[in-house]
Design an enzyme around this catalytic site. Sequence first.
Site, PDB file in Angstrom:
ATOM      1  N   SER A  45       0.973  -1.107  -0.067  1.00 30.19           N
ATOM      2  CA  SER A  45      -0.111   0.103   0.176  1.00 30.19           C
ATOM      3  C   SER A  45       0.910   1.340  -0.064  1.00 30.19           C
ATOM      4  CB  SER A  45      -0.756  -0.069   1.201  1.00 30.19           C
ATOM      5  OG  SER A  45      -1.993   0.907   1.098  1.00 30.19           O
ATOM      6  N   ASP A 207      -5.675  -3.134  -2.918  1.00 32.09           N
ATOM      7  CA  ASP A 207      -4.731  -2.877  -1.607  1.00 32.09           C
ATOM      8  C   ASP A 207      -4.073  -3.948  -1.306  1.00 32.09           C
ATOM      9  OD1 ASP A 207      -3.801  -2.485   0.944  1.00 32.09           O
ATOM     10  OD2 ASP A 207      -4.379  -0.184   0.589  1.00 32.09           O
TER      11      ASP A 207
END
Length: 377
Positions: A45, A207
């Site tokens: 991320s 993500d």
Amino acid sequence: MPTSTALVLGGGGARAAYQVGVLKALVQLYPRNHGIPFKIICGTSAGAINGTSIATHASCFHLGVKKLEWVWRHFETQKVYHASVIGVLSHLAKMAIKGMQDDKVNTDAGSLLDNEPLRKLLNKLIDFKRIDRNIRSGALNALSVDASCYNNSRSVTFFQATRDLENWTRARRSGERMMLNTEHLLASSAIPMVFPSIKLNQAYYGDGSVHQLAPLSSPIHLGANKLFVINLDNPHKYAVMKAEYHPKTATIAGHLLDTIFSDTLNSDLERLERINNTLTQIPEAGRAKLALHPIKTLVIKPSEDLSKIAARFYDDMPWAVKTLLRFIGIDRQSDSSIVSYLLFEKNYTSALIDLGYKDAMAQMDSIKAFFDLENTR
């Protein structure tokens, strides 16, 4: 066995500014022309973005940290996602139109916010060609970026590395060698429902924390035997909450984000500690036969509640974004960590950098011992 240290950076949106503060403290231990003290960098991320930035400056640790700090100390929300009234409304209108279209007509992913500004920022700031040059020069062995494939519910580690490192496949996770670019970073940092997923290799990715079953497997597969982990775990979530009222939807959503970004990493760290303890009970000859060896770790995490820090700078958030969040029950008084992930404003990010620096300095003796720098002044 030669020492191969990995930097492991977890995810957390705007919270990733904390990682910069930790690196700022660490860089003081090295001369100005020194390379990074990590042969392997693994990020997820927002941590993937920080890690990639450092990897492009692998030959000069000071310069890499200095540039990264400058970016985070001058951040504005509009550099990450459209935050003006027109920008927010136009994006929501597009999402509404997409929602009425047949899936065969429009297969693009929907999202609450439009992070096209982040794509432009990454294209401007990160020179991906430097990664390959640093690997060929020996300044870096590997860089990896974790993403979640929404089509098959697998965690995929995209990595760029020396030729001796090979792809791997495990249960619901794999490692795939390729030349990294902006799209991999956007995929890894696409918070579910908040930012749009990214199409890579005929599949959609989001993500990296979502399907991440074993966050520490990537650096170990890439050859690390020491892990320097900067975790963005929030201390507040372990506090006992009063049961007088049912938690609000915003609170539950915040807990879900905390779980996605921190709990799996914490569980993997506990698992690694148990394995290390077990290995100490096995004679060295037996360990060699099993091809197992202990993995030394050092974890730095926030000492203060990041959500409370974000609440102090709530008014810095663009009006349109605050209004949008109010519609889903999030305001200054909300017991939700969502603001701490989305508040990309310089006062907040600077506060996190300062906290990261303070926390790392408080553990400087442990950091020196981990990097074998006990005699460094």
